[in-house]
Design a protein around this motif. Structure first.
Motif, mmCIF file in Angstrom:
data_model
loop_
_atom_site.group_PDB
_atom_site.id
_atom_site.type_symbol
_atom_site.label_atom_id
_atom_site.label_comp_id
_atom_site.label_asym_id
_atom_site.label_seq_id
_atom_site.Cartn_x
_atom_site.Cartn_y
_atom_site.Cartn_z
ATOM 1 N N ASP A 278 53.137 54.962 15.634
ATOM 2 C CA ASP A 278 53.801 54.736 16.812
ATOM 3 C C ASP A 278 54.890 53.638 15.561
ATOM 4 O O ASP A 278 56.370 53.178 15.950
ATOM 5 N N ARG A 279 54.060 52.505 15.162
ATOM 6 C CA ARG A 279 54.985 51.064 14.649
ATOM 7 C C ARG A 279 56.046 51.563 13.582
ATOM 8 O O ARG A 279 56.907 51.033 13.706
ATOM 9 N N GLY A 283 60.232 51.491 13.752
ATOM 10 C CA GLY A 283 60.583 50.633 12.638
ATOM 11 C C GLY A 283 61.804 50.927 12.223
ATOM 12 O O GLY A 283 62.880 50.789 11.565
ATOM 13 N N ILE A 284 61.765 52.247 11.720
ATOM 14 C CA ILE A 284 62.897 53.418 11.681
ATOM 15 C C ILE A 284 63.786 53.266 12.364
ATOM 16 O O ILE A 284 65.057 53.238 12.077
ATOM 17 N N TYR A 285 63.430 53.348 13.802
ATOM 18 C CA TYR A 285 64.328 53.494 14.661
ATOM 19 C C TYR A 285 65.344 52.489 14.677
ATOM 20 O O TYR A 285 66.894 52.238 14.827
ATOM 21 N N GLU A 286 64.625 51.400 14.838
ATOM 22 C CA GLU A 286 65.885 49.683 14.504
ATOM 23 C C GLU A 286 66.334 49.543 13.076
ATOM 24 O O GLU A 286 67.102 48.569 13.979
ATOM 25 N N ASP A 287 65.678 49.665 11.936
ATOM 26 C CA ASP A 287 66.419 50.016 11.125
ATOM 27 C C ASP A 287 68.076 49.993 11.052
ATOM 28 O O ASP A 287 68.413 50.799 10.784
ATOM 29 N N PRO A 327 57.519 61.465 18.054
ATOM 30 C CA PRO A 327 58.525 61.188 17.802
ATOM 31 C C PRO A 327 60.026 60.386 19.109
ATOM 32 O O PRO A 327 60.486 60.328 18.075
ATOM 33 N N LEU A 328 59.778 60.236 19.534
ATOM 34 C CA LEU A 328 61.162 60.369 21.142
ATOM 35 C C LEU A 328 60.326 58.798 21.494
ATOM 36 O O LEU A 328 59.253 58.430 21.602
ATOM 37 N N PRO A 329 60.502 58.195 22.990
ATOM 38 C CA PRO A 329 60.901 56.977 23.088
ATOM 39 C C PRO A 329 59.726 56.794 24.339
ATOM 40 O O PRO A 329 59.061 55.489 24.427
ATOM 41 N N LEU A 330 59.544 58.448 25.011
ATOM 42 C CA LEU A 330 58.282 57.875 26.010
ATOM 43 C C LEU A 330 57.126 59.005 25.329
ATOM 44 O O LEU A 330 57.470 60.307 24.816
ATOM 45 N N ASP A 331 55.946 58.848 25.225
ATOM 46 C CA ASP A 331 54.653 59.491 25.456
ATOM 47 C C ASP A 331 53.993 60.980 26.480
ATOM 48 O O ASP A 331 55.250 60.797 27.192
ATOM 49 N N SER A 332 53.799 61.443 26.173
ATOM 50 C CA SER A 332 53.674 62.895 26.694
ATOM 51 C C SER A 332 53.248 62.669 28.216
ATOM 52 O O SER A 332 53.888 63.016 29.154
ATOM 53 N N ASN A 333 53.232 60.792 28.813
ATOM 54 C CA ASN A 333 52.297 60.669 30.015
ATOM 55 C C ASN A 333 53.976 59.884 30.822
ATOM 56 O O ASN A 333 53.645 59.589 31.662
ATOM 57 N N SER A 336 56.617 54.373 27.943
ATOM 58 C CA SER A 336 57.441 54.019 26.949
ATOM 59 C C SER A 336 56.513 53.299 25.793
ATOM 60 O O SER A 336 55.211 52.874 25.540
ATOM 61 N N LYS A 337 56.681 54.076 24.421
ATOM 62 C CA LYS A 337 56.330 53.851 23.168
ATOM 63 C C LYS A 337 57.397 53.023 22.639
ATOM 64 O O LYS A 337 58.008 52.151 23.255
ATOM 65 N N LEU A 338 56.084 52.596 21.703
ATOM 66 C CA LEU A 338 56.984 51.002 21.066
ATOM 67 C C LEU A 338 58.572 51.609 20.084
ATOM 68 O O LEU A 338 59.214 50.836 20.100
ATOM 69 N N ALA A 339 58.750 52.965 20.539
ATOM 70 C CA ALA A 339 60.407 53.406 19.681
ATOM 71 C C ALA A 339 61.209 53.504 21.351
ATOM 72 O O ALA A 339 62.289 52.819 20.284
ATOM 73 N N TRP A 340 60.515 53.035 22.253
ATOM 74 C CA TRP A 340 61.692 52.544 22.630
ATOM 75 C C TRP A 340 62.001 51.633 22.881
ATOM 76 O O TRP A 340 62.810 51.068 23.352
ATOM 77 N N ASN A 341 61.048 50.448 22.641
ATOM 78 C CA ASN A 341 61.039 49.377 22.267
ATOM 79 C C ASN A 341 62.441 49.123 21.747
ATOM 80 O O ASN A 341 62.722 47.825 21.223
ATOM 81 N N ALA A 342 62.084 49.762 20.697
ATOM 82 C CA ALA A 342 62.881 49.585 19.077
ATOM 83 C C ALA A 342 64.387 50.522 19.994
ATOM 84 O O ALA A 342 65.250 49.255 18.895
ATOM 85 N N ILE A 343 64.697 51.370 20.606
ATOM 86 C CA ILE A 343 65.666 51.562 19.796
ATOM 87 C C ILE A 343 65.828 50.152 21.362
ATOM 88 O O ILE A 343 67.825 50.182 21.237
ATOM 89 N N ALA A 344 65.433 49.624 22.260
ATOM 90 C CA ALA A 344 65.572 48.749 23.485
ATOM 91 C C ALA A 344 66.800 47.133 22.305
ATOM 92 O O ALA A 344 67.398 46.122 23.254
ATOM 93 N N ARG A 345 65.371 47.410 21.789
ATOM 94 C CA ARG A 345 65.991 46.119 20.964
ATOM 95 C C ARG A 345 67.396 46.172 19.722
ATOM 96 O O ARG A 345 68.047 45.413 19.976
#
Ligand code: G3I
Length: 353
Positions: A278-279, A283-287, A327-333, A336-345
């Motif tokens: 997830d980290r 990182g890839i989302y944010e970069d 691969p996506l911002p939210l997990d199966s439940n 929000s995941k770190l990917a969500w944070n990355a997009i938000a940032r």
């Protein structure tokens, strides 16, 4: 078995406040949305709630393609795509049309029925019927999808698709002109993938697409936007900020808006450890987003799905350890995941449009 992509374990992906992705995007004059499937939104109320909270744009994943809306050569069935259009409208989301002309997702009858004599009629009928049906309810159309394939060996790098075979190189211009004639208000977009990395294949595709867009514009084709799908490979290194920025600036210099249309980070070859994975994905989302959102012609970011529970990646890029893909911002439940944070940032960091 798994690539040792750098895991920046010290990075926390801290976000301030609980503002949704759509509201963080809106604050910068951007739109955020995701691909959706009618059946998933109907069957999963948590997905529906999350979609309404996070998104102000919706694009049908596959339910507006030829194979789903054309059960026979004489019949159109908009049942599921109409449901998605209505859902979007009811929840103040902009609706994207994907896609009017593609070499994939063609119905079984296509091969038996369409030929060089009637292909133009089928193309004109499809585009006219579909754009008329959604006229006044559509933000933008992916008019033509994935028409460039340098590996097919043509000097113009056009993909050897049935449309090229039947109609020649001008099918692309014809498609845009037909869509504009029926719906002069919709933003008309050319959409493609495999452009994001610093390698000869992606470079060749960037060059070919730029040439295509220049040619279309020079002929006065009614094209208003470029869709960069952005299916990122988690194990692939080599995001070259300078080359990406230059490509986007070249596209923007043609007077085109740019949409990041199918963003996800494919984690097939990343470590089994979901926390580290997830980290890396975040990182890839944010970069990536920090680079592309610097270009003010970029007006929208859509992820290709919202939750790991419903992603094409599960079927198309399954992991060898059989663990669920992430691969996506939210997990199966729908958490929000770190990917969500990355997009938000990235939205918080982006320059205002
Ligand atoms: O799961 C349903 C099943 O319940 C149903 O009975 C069946 C009926 O047709 O459909 C099944 O869904 C399939 C879906 O993949 C889930 O696996 C669809 O048939 C199938 O069309 C769909 O494939 C889609 C593919 O494009 C072709 O349309 C993928 O979802 C979609 O993510 C993929 O998206 C493409 C973009 O359009 C263009 N860029 C690349 C991207 C990924 O390939």
């Amino acid at each position: 078995m798994y690539s040792q992509v750098l895991d920046n374990s010290s990075k926390e992906f801290k976000v301030f406040g609980k503002t949704s992705l759509k509201d963080r995007a809106t604050a910068k004059g951007l739109m955020y949305g995701a691909a959706a499937v009618q059946d998933d939104l109907v069957s999963n109320k948590d997905l529906k709630t999350s979609f309404i909270r996070e998104c102000n744009m919706l694009v049908p994943d596959y339910q507006l393609k030829w194979d789903k809306i054309r059960p026979t050569s004489k019949k159109f069935d908009f049942t599921k795509s109409d449901w998605l259009a209505q859902f979007a409208q009811s929840h103040n989301m902009l609706f994207r049309g994907h896609t009017l002309v593609w070499h994939q997702a063609l119905p079984v009858w296509f091969q038996e029925v369409v030929n060089c004599k009637n292909a133009e009629n089928f193309l004109l009928e499809h585009i006219t019927t579909v754009t008329k049906h959604y006229r006044g309810r559509i933000h933008s159309w992916d008019v033509v999808n994935e028409a460039i394939e340098p590996d097919d060996g043509r000097t113009d790098s056009l993909r050897k698709s049935p449309w090229l075979e039947f109609l020649g190189v001008d099918y692309i211009e014809l498609a845009f002109r037909t869509a504009a004639a029926t719906d002069p208000k919709a933003m008309l977009v050319y959409n493609d993938y495999g452009l994001e990395y610093d390698n000869p294949k992606d470079e060749a595709k960037r060059t070919a697409i730029l040439k295509l867009l220049e040619r279309l514009k020079s002929r006065g084709t009614p094209i208003h936007g470029f869709g960069m799908q952005s299916h990122l490979m988690g194990h692939q290194t080599g995001l070259n900020a300078k080359k990406l920025r230059n490509f986007l600036a070249d596209v923007a210099s043609l007077g085109l808006k740019i949409l990041i249309t199918e963003l996800d980070v494919i984690d097939q070859k990343l470590t089994s450890d979901p926390i580290v994975r997830d980290r890396i994905v975040a990182g890839i989302y944010e970069d990536y987003l920090n680079i592309v959102l610097d270009e003010r012609a970029v007006i929208a970011v859509l992820t290709w799905g919202l939750s790991d529970k419903y992603t094409w990646v599960s079927n198309f890029f399954p992991r060898s350890d059989k663990s669920p893909v992430r691969p996506l911002p939210l997990d199966s439940n729908m958490k929000s995941k770190l990917a969500w944070n990355a997009i938000a940032r990235a939205f918080d960091h982006a320059p205002k449009r």
